[in-house]
Design a protein around this motif. Structure first.
Motif, PDB file in Angstrom:
ATOM      1  N   SER A 109      27.999   0.492  -6.065  1.00 15.98           N
ATOM      2  CA  SER A 109      26.620   0.635  -6.702  1.00 15.98           C
ATOM      3  C   SER A 109      26.879   0.233  -8.222  1.00 15.98           C
ATOM      4  O   SER A 109      25.992  -0.445  -8.850  1.00 15.98           O
ATOM      5  N   GLU A 110      28.158   0.293  -8.765  1.00 17.96           N
ATOM      6  CA  GLU A 110      28.075  -0.391  -9.927  1.00 17.96           C
ATOM      7  C   GLU A 110      28.092  -1.705 -10.303  1.00 17.96           C
ATOM      8  O   GLU A 110      27.486  -2.227 -10.948  1.00 17.96           O
TER       9      GLU A 110
ATOM     10  N   GLU B 205      24.169  -2.393  -9.906  1.00 16.30           N
ATOM     11  CA  GLU B 205      23.601  -1.839 -11.280  1.00 16.30           C
ATOM     12  C   GLU B 205      23.718  -2.949 -12.307  1.00 16.30           C
ATOM     13  O   GLU B 205      22.902  -3.442 -13.041  1.00 16.30           O
ATOM     14  N   GLU B 206      25.132  -3.661 -12.388  1.00 20.88           N
ATOM     15  CA  GLU B 206      25.357  -4.804 -13.195  1.00 20.88           C
ATOM     16  C   GLU B 206      24.618  -5.785 -12.977  1.00 20.88           C
ATOM     17  O   GLU B 206      24.037  -6.544 -13.949  1.00 20.88           O
TER      18      GLU B 206
END
Length: 110
Positions: A99-100, A103-104
């Motif tokens: 997810s990180e 999102e980035e």
């Protein structure tokens, strides 16, 4: 590609997809009536959402950005390879772990 439909149509579509060899793997009625089907080819994940779901636009923006940005495409591929080498009790743990990076990339996609 993205697909949006109303709930009645999605029930009909689910039956058609299953008849065509897709297997329902995830059903999230509280999140835009999201369903994820696995195709006969294990590399296929087909996501179906209810009509008007904002998530469709987000996913298409992500896809389109990856098609046009080699560095982010490689970052995403590398992340998926590294994470897929781990043993996960639930597939959602894998999804959460990436997810990180997603999102980035979405921030850069606009």
């Amino acid at each position: 590609l993205g697909c949006q439909m109303n709930v009645h149509d999605s029930e009909h579509m689910a039956g058609m997809l299953e008849a065509a060899g897709y297997t329902l793997r995830i059903r999230e009625p509280d999140w835009f009536e999201h369903r994820m089907f696995k195709g006969a080819d294990v590399g296929i994940n087909l996501h179906v959402f209810s009509e008007g779901a904002s998530e469709v636009g987000r996913m298409l923006r992500f896809r389109d950005h990856l098609r046009s940005d080699e560095a982010d495409r490689e970052l995403y591929a590398r992340t998926k390879r590294e994470l897929s080498a781990r043993n996960w009790t639930y597939m959602q743990q894998y999804a959460d772990a990436k997810s990180e990076v997603v999102e980035e990339i979405l921030r850069r996609a606009g």
